[in-house]
Design an enzyme around this catalytic site. Structure first.
Site, mmCIF file in Angstrom:
data_model
loop_
_atom_site.group_PDB
_atom_site.id
_atom_site.type_symbol
_atom_site.label_atom_id
_atom_site.label_comp_id
_atom_site.label_asym_id
_atom_site.label_seq_id
_atom_site.Cartn_x
_atom_site.Cartn_y
_atom_site.Cartn_z
ATOM 1 N N TRP A 273 -38.254 -33.942 -84.787
ATOM 2 C CA TRP A 273 -39.304 -32.828 -84.662
ATOM 3 C C TRP A 273 -40.621 -33.764 -83.917
ATOM 4 C CZ3 TRP A 273 -40.090 -28.975 -88.824
ATOM 5 C CH2 TRP A 273 -39.104 -28.040 -88.795
ATOM 6 N N LYS A 274 -40.875 -34.908 -83.814
ATOM 7 C CA LYS A 274 -41.801 -35.548 -83.096
ATOM 8 C C LYS A 274 -42.954 -35.376 -83.781
ATOM 9 C CE LYS A 274 -39.262 -35.896 -78.920
ATOM 10 N NZ LYS A 274 -39.383 -35.673 -77.440
ATOM 11 N N HIS B 2 -37.437 -45.021 -79.902
ATOM 12 C CA HIS B 2 -37.589 -43.918 -79.197
ATOM 13 C C HIS B 2 -38.659 -44.481 -77.915
ATOM 14 C CE1 HIS B 2 -38.616 -39.941 -77.515
ATOM 15 N NE2 HIS B 2 -37.644 -39.467 -78.066
ATOM 16 N N GLU C 277 -41.041 -42.829 -76.575
ATOM 17 C CA GLU C 277 -42.154 -42.306 -76.749
ATOM 18 C C GLU C 277 -42.985 -43.656 -77.399
ATOM 19 O OE1 GLU C 277 -41.841 -38.512 -78.163
ATOM 20 O OE2 GLU C 277 -40.956 -37.854 -76.405
ATOM 21 N N GLU D 267 -31.475 -41.574 -73.930
ATOM 22 C CA GLU D 267 -32.342 -40.585 -73.674
ATOM 23 C C GLU D 267 -32.873 -40.952 -72.396
ATOM 24 O OE1 GLU D 267 -33.421 -38.062 -77.344
ATOM 25 O OE2 GLU D 267 -34.901 -39.548 -77.137
ATOM 26 N N GLY E 79 -37.966 -33.258 -72.368
ATOM 27 C CA GLY E 79 -39.259 -32.326 -72.482
ATOM 28 C C GLY E 79 -39.243 -31.742 -70.933
ATOM 29 N N GLY F 173 -35.060 -32.710 -79.381
ATOM 30 C CA GLY F 173 -36.461 -32.498 -79.443
ATOM 31 C C GLY F 173 -37.018 -30.991 -79.648
ATOM 32 N N GLY F 174 -37.466 -30.594 -78.480
ATOM 33 C CA GLY F 174 -37.987 -29.098 -78.658
ATOM 34 C C GLY F 174 -37.192 -28.017 -79.437
HETATM 35 P P1 13P Z 1 -36.329 -32.783 -75.725
HETATM 36 O O1 13P Z 1 -35.120 -32.256 -76.392
HETATM 37 O O2 13P Z 1 -37.281 -31.891 -75.996
HETATM 38 O O3 13P Z 1 -36.041 -33.086 -74.215
HETATM 39 O O4 13P Z 1 -36.566 -34.005 -76.394
HETATM 40 C C1 13P Z 1 -35.713 -35.074 -76.339
HETATM 41 C C2 13P Z 1 -35.879 -36.303 -77.402
HETATM 42 O O5 13P Z 1 -36.714 -36.821 -77.080
HETATM 43 C C3 13P Z 1 -35.552 -36.470 -78.439
HETATM 44 O O6 13P Z 1 -35.538 -37.521 -79.056
#
Ligand code: 13P
Length: 254
Positions: free
Chosen positions: A9-10, A91, A93, A160, A166, A226-227
């Protein structure tokens, strides 16, 4: 191998979103053949676990130390205390924004596994790595340096590609197959036969529309989403695609 579909869910989710957690947990009961989990913001973990007892809720990061003077950080014991059963580490990010090194990611993975948390350890190349033909080399080196020394406890690796996160872009299925096969080789090199049992997830723009074809790729043992994990309406078709995909008896590196 049973597939794992985990949501990340970030930095999304407040109390009013617990209804989505509940909707996802309830709907997941119909898919006993798939492991489903949600990694929510740390501050939501305890409320989420109370809302959906028995459904796996995870953190998105963990500190490598047991405790101490680390302002703003969260230990494995704290995650467990809040009811979490797993955590993401490494991750991209965080590797980028928090400048986390492979060595730090490895220490986090080991701390979490030793404490009894399952771990999803992320690796992935940048756009320029992919463009210059170095994706396999970069990801393999990341994995080699950040994998825990022993595959004790529950480890999963998530591939990833940073440029796919995203963006709506995904690698070709051949590129996914090639990378996952290379990661399988790396896991076997690290853990011998136990490396065949470590799940390798794909993450980056996984959607209901592409999940089935991704899950059909050899050595894809699930997804980190993610999204599309924020709403049950988007997430559950991905879980359903994992449930419908052929379960392979064993994984051989290509
Ligand atoms: P998205 O599915 O939003 O591209 O994000 C992937 C992600 O970073 C999951 O950790």
């Amino acid at each position: 191998m049973k597939k794992l579909v985990a949501g990340n869910w970030k930095m999304h989710g407040v109390a009013s979103d617990l209804a989505e957690v509940k909707a996802i947990a309830d709907a997941s009961r119909e898919y006993r053949g798939v492991d489903v989990a949600l990694c929510v913001p740390a501050i939501l973990i305890e409320r989420a676990t109370r809302a959906v007892p028995g459904f796996p809720i995870g953190g998105q990061d963990v500190h490598f130390a047991e405790k101490g003077a680390h302002t703003g950080c969260i230990s494995a014991r704290m995650l467990l205390d809040a009811g979490a059963t797993l955590t993401i580490v490494g991750h991209s990010e965080r590797r980028e924004a928090q400048r986390e090194s492979d060595e730090e990611v490895k220490a986090k993975a080991e701390a979490a596994l030793n404490a009894g948390l399952a771990v999803i350890l992320c690796v992935g190349e940048s756009d320029s790595d992919r463009g210059s033909g170095r994706a396999l080399e970069v990801v393999d080196r990341q994995a080699e340096r950040s994998l825990p020394d022993a595959a004790t406890g529950q480890l999963a690796v998530a591939y990833e590609p940073i440029w796919a996160i995203g963006t709506g872009k995904i690698p070709t299925l051949e590129q996914i197959a090639e990378m996952h096969a290379a990661l399988r080789q790396r896991l076997i090199a690290a853990y011998a036969d136990a490396g065949r049992e470590v799940r390798i997830l794909y993450g980056g723009s996984v959607k209901p529309s592409n999940a089935a074809e991704i899950f059909a790729v050899p050595n894809v043992d699930g997804a980190l989403v993610g999204g599309a994990s924020l709403k049950a309406a988007d997430f559950m078709p991905i879980v359903a695609a994992a449930a419908a995909s052929k379960v392979e008896g064993s994984h051989e590196a290509a």
